[in-house]
Design a protein around this motif. Structure first.
Motif: not given
Length: 156
Positions: A40-47
């Motif tokens: 798995h991965q943690i994906v961040e897009d802005g907030t």
């Protein structure tokens, strides 16, 4: 007498320390297991951020698996989840097993908005297609053919 009381208190604190160390060890091992069992991965897009489950050593197939995913989301302060079809068991796609319904219900109960990336040839098999058509009307769980479409819906 005071020595006995002091020994008792020290013994109590020593036992509590051993207990805390044991719990920490178990938590560390569980974190390590989740990382090795789930790709798995943690994906961040802005907030906003979401957890993306790409694959797993053992395909996800139980309510407990869904609860573990919810816990992973909570630990990472994310309420968005993307699942890829290789992470899901074959039973997920066979509605008579109840696996999909139970897992999706856990996501809904814990307010984890979930997108599943599943190829159309899999979606179009049997009764699963009907479930997908119905679930894609909701704002809790939807099925997409591409990662990009799933991400767009999650982050919307």
């Amino acid at each position: 007498m005071w020595n006995k009381i002091s020994e008792n208190l020290l013994s109590s604190y020593h036992n509590e320390l051993n207990w805390v160390q044991g719990i920490r060890k178990e938590l560390y091992e569980k974190e390590w297991m989740v990382e090795t069992i789930m790709n798995h991965q943690i994906v961040e897009d802005g907030t906003k951020k979401y957890i993306e489950i790409i694959s797993t050593q053992v395909p996800l197939s139980t309510e407990q698996d869904a609860v573990d995913l919810v816990a992973l989301c909570i630990e990472n302060e994310a309420n968005l989840l993307m699942l890829h079809s290789p992470a899901l068991s074959e039973d997920f796609f066979k509605l008579r097993t109840g696996v999909a319904g139970k897992m999706i219900q856990k996501f809904i109960n814990y307010h984890v908005k979930t997108a599943a990336v599943i190829p159309m040839e899999v979606v179009n098999k049997g009764k699963f297609k009907e479930m997908v058509l119905e679930s894609n009307k909701s704002n809790h769980f939807r099925v997409f053919e591409t990662r990009e479409d799933a991400e767009s819906w999650l982050l919307k």
